[in-house]
Design a protein around this motif. Structure first.
Motif, PDB file in Angstrom:
ATOM      1  N   GLN A 144      32.730  25.750  36.344  1.00  0.00           N
ATOM      2  CA  GLN A 144      33.180  25.644  37.929  1.00  0.00           C
ATOM      3  C   GLN A 144      34.315  25.444  37.802  1.00  0.00           C
ATOM      4  O   GLN A 144      35.596  26.212  38.727  1.00  0.00           O
ATOM      5  N   GLN A 145      35.315  24.360  37.299  1.00  0.00           N
ATOM      6  CA  GLN A 145      36.170  23.326  37.381  1.00  0.00           C
ATOM      7  C   GLN A 145      37.062  24.543  36.943  1.00  0.00           C
ATOM      8  O   GLN A 145      38.616  25.091  36.891  1.00  0.00           O
ATOM      9  N   VAL A 146      37.252  25.010  35.446  1.00  0.00           N
ATOM     10  CA  VAL A 146      37.744  25.919  34.720  1.00  0.00           C
ATOM     11  C   VAL A 146      37.883  27.278  35.308  1.00  0.00           C
ATOM     12  O   VAL A 146      39.303  28.022  35.465  1.00  0.00           O
ATOM     13  N   VAL A 147      37.338  27.415  36.508  1.00  0.00           N
ATOM     14  CA  VAL A 147      37.212  28.934  37.487  1.00  0.00           C
ATOM     15  C   VAL A 147      38.747  29.257  38.306  1.00  0.00           C
ATOM     16  O   VAL A 147      39.217  29.430  38.342  1.00  0.00           O
ATOM     17  N   ASN A 148      38.684  27.588  38.872  1.00  0.00           N
ATOM     18  CA  ASN A 148      39.373  26.825  39.934  1.00  0.00           C
ATOM     19  C   ASN A 148      40.439  26.829  39.242  1.00  0.00           C
ATOM     20  O   ASN A 148      41.816  27.365  40.060  1.00  0.00           O
ATOM     21  N   TYR A 149      41.113  26.640  38.166  1.00  0.00           N
ATOM     22  CA  TYR A 149      42.200  26.202  37.532  1.00  0.00           C
ATOM     23  C   TYR A 149      42.330  27.689  37.173  1.00  0.00           C
ATOM     24  O   TYR A 149      43.941  28.177  37.567  1.00  0.00           O
ATOM     25  N   LEU A 150      41.677  28.263  36.552  1.00  0.00           N
ATOM     26  CA  LEU A 150      41.933  30.246  36.183  1.00  0.00           C
ATOM     27  C   LEU A 150      42.831  30.458  37.417  1.00  0.00           C
ATOM     28  O   LEU A 150      44.019  31.484  37.400  1.00  0.00           O
ATOM     29  N   TRP A 151      41.859  30.466  38.505  1.00  0.00           N
ATOM     30  CA  TRP A 151      42.333  31.236  39.835  1.00  0.00           C
ATOM     31  C   TRP A 151      43.887  31.123  40.475  1.00  0.00           C
ATOM     32  O   TRP A 151      44.467  31.093  41.148  1.00  0.00           O
ATOM     33  N   HIS A 152      43.489  28.986  40.673  1.00  0.00           N
ATOM     34  CA  HIS A 152      45.217  28.386  41.029  1.00  0.00           C
ATOM     35  C   HIS A 152      46.092  29.570  39.699  1.00  0.00           C
ATOM     36  O   HIS A 152      47.200  30.014  40.450  1.00  0.00           O
TER      37      HIS A 152
END
Length: 384
Positions: A144-152
């Motif tokens: 989930q944290q990686v997904v957040n970074y990807l969207w950022h």
């Protein structure tokens, strides 16, 4: 029978996707011009935008399906590619339009590094479309944290390239004034408007992305949807610009070719040659004269011409030429023998080829309009 697959917002995405493909095909079918690379990059940008619209539609509309494998596993790769590649595509399109003999080099592949990094994250953490939508039942805190970074990243990277493209256009304006005596205002201004428009839309995307943490879900959705409308408008504007103006955009030479020498004081013989070209040959009367043609006519290298104009006269080629044209226009306006000439006749005879540029320069240098100047000058002549 009352179930609707598309709402009006999805229709805009669908129309954007279809239109991008059709416009890309139309651009490809156009007769070959001197700006082949620019045309190819525009086609690439259109197709990338179309891919992005398709992926957003599939990702967020549960009623739209292509295949289970495609929807779940391929869409994340296509979406990250499209969103992270659109910035470089626009950036290089601007470069290819504005720089003389611009070519793509192998080193430019480094601009796809964000795409490669995103794909590695997708593979290593086994991220699928459900993870991107935060709907996966098996998602870990790390994924989930990686997904957040990807969207950022998908929000920040395009904006940075948009800012870089705006900076390129700013430098382009400066170089035009170093190399041309006449600059059509419509061509570069349209390119500037569109580039700033895309940059602002990507900035707005960042705002929505950040604001989603503080705003209501409904308001965040509406703000996010409004970006799709803006992109639809900008795509149409970009294609219209490419048809109307792109083939006529003035390109600039590399800075090394026109950069003034580093010496503090230009050579006296060089100064005399520049003055001779203006005062004896009156080269400023020639429309669309550029610095290369001027240097050839006075038999002086371009770099030396730039040095004389920049360091001795303290201005650029564009301002230098047009100041002489304004002086010639003043002479004609004050001459009773030219009283039957129209303002348009005078500005053309003085070397200007743009009515707006003439009036802008004249008022700035003289402090009044050409008509006012003529009236005062002829009255003074009559009184004398």
């Amino acid at each position: 029978m009352d179930t609707h697959i598309f709402n009006i917002h999805d229709v805009v995405l669908f129309m954007t996707m279809i239109e991008c493909v059709l416009l890309a095909l139309f651009q490809w079918a156009l007769p070959v011009t001197t700006k082949r690379l620019a045309s190819a990059l525009l086609i690439g940008f259109l197709l990338i935008t179309g891919i992005q619209s398709l992926c957003i539609l599939v990702l967020w509309n549960d009623a739209v399906h292509i295949s289970t494998f495609f929807d779940l596993h391929i869409v994340p790769y296509l979406l990250t590619f499209a969103v992270l590649a659109k910035g470089p595509a626009l950036f290089f399109y601007v470069l290819s339009l504005t720089q003389h003999s611009f070519v793509l080099k192998r080193k430019y592949l480094t601009h796809l590094a964000p795409v490669a990094a995103a794909w590695l994250c997708l593979v290593f953490f086994a991220i699928d479309s459900d993870d991107l939508r935060w709907r996966s039942a098996t998602a870990t805190a790390t994924s989930q944290q990686v997904v957040n970074y990807l969207w950022h990243a998908t929000k920040a990277v395009p904006f940075m390239y948009g800012i870089a493209a705006v900076f390129v256009i700013h430098r382009y304006y400066s170089k035009l004034k170093e190399q041309y005596s006449s600059i059509p205002s419509s061509e570069p201004s349209w390119l500037s408007v569109l580039t700033i428009g895309f940059s602002l839309s990507w900035a707005f995307s960042i705002f929505v992305h950040i604001g989603a943490q503080f705003l209501s879900a409904e308001l965040s959705d509406w703000l996010g949807i409004s970006e799709n409308y803006l992109i639809f408008i900008l795509i149409n504007g970009l294609f219209t610009y490419s048809l109307a103006y792109a083939h006529n955009v003035q390109t600039t030479k590399a800075e090394e070719v026109t950069k003034a020498p580093t010496e503090d004081r230009p050579d006296e013989s060089a100064i005399r040659k520049v003055k001779s070209g203006m005062e004896e040959q009156q080269l400023f009367l020639e429309h669309n004269l550029n610095i290369e043609e001027f240097s050839t006519r006075i038999d002086l290298p371009v770099r030396d011409v730039s040095g004389v104009i920049n360091k001795h006269f303290g201005t650029n080629f564009f301002e230098f030429m047009n100041s002489y044209r304004v002086d010639e226009a003043k002479r004609l306006l004050a001459d009773p023998a030219s009283k039957d000439m129209t303002i348009l006749d005078i500005l053309l005879q003085a070397g200007f080829n743009s009515k707006s540029a003439f009036h802008r320069f004249f008022k700035r240098l003289v402090g009044m309009s050409p008509s006012e100047y003529r009236k005062q000058a002829l009255q003074a002549t009559k009184a004398a």
